[in-house]
Write a protein that holds these residues in place. Structure first.
Motif, PDB file in Angstrom:
ATOM      1  N   ARG A  46      41.053  45.174  43.750  1.00  0.00           N
ATOM      2  CA  ARG A  46      39.980  45.255  44.754  1.00  0.00           C
ATOM      3  C   ARG A  46      39.917  46.616  44.997  1.00  0.00           C
ATOM      4  NH1 ARG A  46      44.313  42.264  45.910  1.00  0.00           N
ATOM      5  NH2 ARG A  46      45.961  43.025  47.128  1.00  0.00           N
ATOM      6  N   GLY A  47      40.195  47.586  44.330  1.00  0.00           N
ATOM      7  CA  GLY A  47      39.853  48.890  44.542  1.00  0.00           C
ATOM      8  C   GLY A  47      39.421  49.624  43.343  1.00  0.00           C
ATOM      9  N   CYS A  48      40.429  50.511  42.895  1.00  0.00           N
ATOM     10  CA  CYS A  48      39.963  51.911  42.062  1.00  0.00           C
ATOM     11  C   CYS A  48      39.274  51.233  40.789  1.00  0.00           C
ATOM     12  CB  CYS A  48      41.012  52.537  41.539  1.00  0.00           C
ATOM     13  SG  CYS A  48      42.437  52.721  42.772  1.00  0.00           S
ATOM     14  N   VAL A  49      39.841  50.175  39.968  1.00  0.00           N
ATOM     15  CA  VAL A  49      39.178  49.695  38.971  1.00  0.00           C
ATOM     16  C   VAL A  49      37.779  49.308  39.165  1.00  0.00           C
ATOM     17  CG1 VAL A  49      39.530  48.016  36.899  1.00  0.00           C
ATOM     18  CG2 VAL A  49      41.384  49.647  37.589  1.00  0.00           C
ATOM     19  N   PRO A  50      37.708  47.967  39.935  1.00  0.00           N
ATOM     20  CA  PRO A  50      36.457  47.415  39.982  1.00  0.00           C
ATOM     21  C   PRO A  50      35.510  48.524  40.572  1.00  0.00           C
ATOM     22  CG  PRO A  50      38.041  46.461  41.570  1.00  0.00           C
ATOM     23  CD  PRO A  50      38.841  47.350  40.751  1.00  0.00           C
ATOM     24  N   LEU A  53      34.176  50.784  37.807  1.00  0.00           N
ATOM     25  CA  LEU A  53      33.159  50.011  36.909  1.00  0.00           C
ATOM     26  C   LEU A  53      31.694  49.910  37.573  1.00  0.00           C
ATOM     27  CD1 LEU A  53      35.467  47.314  35.447  1.00  0.00           C
ATOM     28  CD2 LEU A  53      34.725  49.092  34.401  1.00  0.00           C
ATOM     29  N   MET A  54      31.800  49.790  39.074  1.00  0.00           N
ATOM     30  CA  MET A  54      30.634  49.760  39.828  1.00  0.00           C
ATOM     31  C   MET A  54      29.794  51.126  39.677  1.00  0.00           C
ATOM     32  SD  MET A  54      31.301  47.147  43.038  1.00  0.00           S
ATOM     33  CE  MET A  54      29.657  47.264  43.487  1.00  0.00           C
ATOM     34  N   VAL A  55      30.824  51.987  39.774  1.00  0.00           N
ATOM     35  CA  VAL A  55      30.174  53.449  39.691  1.00  0.00           C
ATOM     36  C   VAL A  55      29.389  53.518  38.168  1.00  0.00           C
ATOM     37  CG1 VAL A  55      30.709  55.843  39.104  1.00  0.00           C
ATOM     38  CG2 VAL A  55      31.893  54.500  41.168  1.00  0.00           C
ATOM     39  N   PHE A  56      30.096  53.218  37.392  1.00  0.00           N
ATOM     40  CA  PHE A  56      29.462  53.316  36.006  1.00  0.00           C
ATOM     41  C   PHE A  56      28.010  52.504  35.909  1.00  0.00           C
ATOM     42  CE2 PHE A  56      33.800  53.599  34.062  1.00  0.00           C
ATOM     43  CZ  PHE A  56      33.717  54.940  34.196  1.00  0.00           C
ATOM     44  N   PHE A  84      26.617  41.223  35.882  1.00  0.00           N
ATOM     45  CA  PHE A  84      27.975  42.271  35.996  1.00  0.00           C
ATOM     46  C   PHE A  84      29.062  41.645  36.568  1.00  0.00           C
ATOM     47  CE2 PHE A  84      29.664  45.148  38.785  1.00  0.00           C
ATOM     48  CZ  PHE A  84      30.090  46.423  37.686  1.00  0.00           C
ATOM     49  N   ARG A  85      28.792  40.939  37.879  1.00  0.00           N
ATOM     50  CA  ARG A  85      29.980  40.365  38.621  1.00  0.00           C
ATOM     51  C   ARG A  85      30.866  39.673  37.681  1.00  0.00           C
ATOM     52  NH1 ARG A  85      29.056  36.082  42.989  1.00  0.00           N
ATOM     53  NH2 ARG A  85      28.792  34.937  41.132  1.00  0.00           N
ATOM     54  N   GLY A  86      30.377  38.731  36.545  1.00  0.00           N
ATOM     55  CA  GLY A  86      30.836  37.759  35.816  1.00  0.00           C
ATOM     56  C   GLY A  86      31.921  38.759  34.792  1.00  0.00           C
ATOM     57  N   ASN A  87      31.119  39.662  34.259  1.00  0.00           N
ATOM     58  CA  ASN A  87      31.847  40.498  33.361  1.00  0.00           C
ATOM     59  C   ASN A  87      32.951  41.347  33.989  1.00  0.00           C
ATOM     60  OD1 ASN A  87      29.961  39.968  31.270  1.00  0.00           O
ATOM     61  ND2 ASN A  87      28.642  41.628  31.696  1.00  0.00           N
ATOM     62  N   HIS A  89      34.726  40.419  36.613  1.00  0.00           N
ATOM     63  CA  HIS A  89      35.992  39.550  36.920  1.00  0.00           C
ATOM     64  C   HIS A  89      36.644  39.079  35.659  1.00  0.00           C
ATOM     65  CE1 HIS A  89      35.712  39.031  41.542  1.00  0.00           C
ATOM     66  NE2 HIS A  89      34.312  39.287  41.173  1.00  0.00           N
ATOM     67  N   GLN A  90      35.929  39.061  34.716  1.00  0.00           N
ATOM     68  CA  GLN A  90      36.705  38.882  33.361  1.00  0.00           C
ATOM     69  C   GLN A  90      37.426  39.827  33.074  1.00  0.00           C
ATOM     70  OE1 GLN A  90      33.783  38.101  30.099  1.00  0.00           O
ATOM     71  NE2 GLN A  90      33.393  36.013  30.702  1.00  0.00           N
ATOM     72  N   GLU A  91      37.145  41.318  33.311  1.00  0.00           N
ATOM     73  CA  GLU A  91      37.900  42.398  33.100  1.00  0.00           C
ATOM     74  C   GLU A  91      39.209  42.446  34.061  1.00  0.00           C
ATOM     75  OE1 GLU A  91      39.157  46.072  31.532  1.00  0.00           O
ATOM     76  OE2 GLU A  91      38.121  44.321  30.710  1.00  0.00           O
TER      77      GLU A  91
END
Length: 485
Positions: A46-50, A53-56, A84-87, A89-91
């Motif tokens: 719930r921080g850096c990684v998601p 990915l939202m920045v990208f 996007f959200r589905g992808n 959460h898969q990640e």
């Protein structure tokens, strides 16, 4: 070891706790770890990684416009948040599985449970089981907080963003730190009408003033409605506000009363909108949602610190010494729960230093000096060392600064500018600080951080041949200071 179930018990499965557990287990120690939520902690889940990915995702809309200028026949499409959200959460599921696999491979015993300190050498799990350990490491991280205002529960916090069913059409972000500014840029890029209130005079307090101003200007130019010196006076559910005599628009008294009663019955945990807000600048309007990015606090509540007579600091943090040891010799703490430098790589370094100290017999203090960092606004901001303001309070300095439109932006007709800035000691010639505002600044500052950490002088930078044509070459081609202080 015969007196204890384990050599080490780690409370918290974030990046710092997992790294410490794995490294300790690699020494042959018996290690257990408890995590009450998802493995990976704030950064991964719930921080850096998601967020990155939202920045990208948010940057692709602008790429279409640029590509057309470069000759590509492209049309801007519609952003599909559910896809996007589905992808996403898969990640996150994939990364969590990797963390679990690494712990399993290292031989760490994992408890999917909350762990509470019971005494200096034992913790109690949710099912009542008591586990003992020679050493206990607390790595419980932190959490976002809402301001203490009426109806603050109507606003979201950063943890909520990644689970939204739909994106709001309009959003108010309250706060001016890096989390607030990053999400303002992200959601603006995804097509949300973003308004941002910050009670201070300028966003990104604590960072270099020149860089702060440039980022604020860029955010406004990209469509973020940024208001500094502004805060919330009052907030309510939008229907209740409409029922108020001061804001009623065509409702009968009975309709207004019914709307107010309906909203009063809403559960306290409700987050989201629509929310009516009155601001200190006099503005009154409704937003589909409100996001509070007004700070974070360490996760120490309910941890059982009172059982071991450990007191927390001003912000609820666990005080530790240079070796991450608390006042109870068998208990250590690392990461955001200590409120030192709240960055994932720092927590990992603290975990590794803990293992060196406790399990390898090599007392290793944590080095918190000259830590590079990045703020993923648009444009990005990379920084290491002292700001101009901090440095000139410390000693006489020279400031080398260049602001320009890079080739890629200029050709595409964009007005976006970049900033390259070095703070140099007049006496030693060491580069005391480096600040970059540009696309990819996070990547650039990682490499610049090596030179600054090594104590490079301005002349060392000058002797380095430029890579042309790049934005970064300006770092080694600035010959004359723009000012001295």
């Amino acid at each position: 070891m015969a007196d204890f179930d384990h050599d080490l018990f780690v409370i918290g499965g974030g990046s710092g706790g997992v790294r410490a557990a794995r490294m300790a287990a690699a020494t042959g120690a018996s290690v257990a770890l408890a995590e009450e939520s998802r493995m990976g902690g704030t950064c991964v889940i719930r921080g850096c990684v998601p967020k990155k990915l939202m920045v990208f995702a948010s940057e692709y809309a602008g790429m279409v416009d640029d590509a057309q200028r470069y000759g590509w026949q492209l049309e801007r499409g519609r952003f599909d948040w559910p896809s996007f959200r589905g992808n996403l959460h898969q990640e996150l599921d994939r990364l969590e599985a990797i963390y679990r696999r690494m712990l399993d491979t290292a031989g760490v015993t994992v408890h999917d449970s909350r762990a509470v300190l019971q005494d200096a050498h034992s913790v109690r799990l949710d099912d009542g089981t008591v586990v003992t350990a020679r050493h206990i490491l607390v790595a419980t991280g932190g959490h976002p907080v809402r301001p203490e205002i009426t109806n603050a529960h109507l606003g979201m916090v950063s943890d909520d963003i990644f689970n939204l069913e739909t994106l709001p059409k309009s959003l108010l972000i309250v706060g001016g730190g890096y989390i607030a500014c990053e999400f303002a840029c992200i959601l603006n890029g995804l097509g949300v009408e973003v308004t941002q209130y910050y009670r201070g005079a300028q966003i990104l307090r604590g960072f270099d003033e020149e860089a702060r101003g440039m980022i604020a200007d860029a955010m406004k130019a990209r469509g973020v409605n940024l208001f500094c010196g502004t805060d919330i006076v009052e907030m309510r559910p939008a229907s209740a506000a409409a029922a108020d005599p001061a804001t009623r628009a065509g409702m009968s008294e009975a309709e207004g009363t019914e709307a107010a009663e309906h909203d009063a019955a809403l559960p306290e945990e409700r987050a989201g909108g629509p929310v009516w807000v009155k601001a200190t600048n006099g503005e009154e309007r409704s937003f589909d949602a409100v996001l509070f990015a007004t700070g974070r606090r360490p996760n120490t509540a309910g941890l059982g610190l009172e059982a071991v007579s450990l007191e927390t600091g001003r912000f609820g943090e666990m005080p530790v010494d240079d070796y991450s040891q608390t006042a109870v010799p068998s208990i250590y703490a690392i990461g955001d729960v200590t409120n030192r430098i709240n960055l994932t790589p720092v927590a990992i370094r603290e975990g590794m230093a803990f293992v060196e100290t406790v399990f390898k017999g090599n007392p290793t203090p944590v080095d918190h000096d000259l830590v590079p960092s990045a703020v993923f606004t648009q444009p990005e901001f990379g920084t290491v060392g002292l700001t101009e303001e901090e440095a000139r309070e410390q000693e006489p300095i020279e400031v080398y600064s260049a602001s320009f439109r890079p080739m890629q932006h200029a050709f595409a007709g964009r007005e976006d500018r970049v900033l390259m800035k070095l703070i140099v000691s007049q006496e030693t010639r060491r580069v005391l600080g480096c600040h970059i505002v540009a696309d990819g600044a996070g990547e650039m500052i990682q490499l610049a951080g090596i030179a600054v950490k090594m104590g490079a002088t301005k002349e060392d930078f000058d002797r380095t041949v430029a890579v042309h044509p790049t934005m970064a070459e300006e770092i080694v081609t600035m010959r004359e200071p723009v000012r001295r202080a």
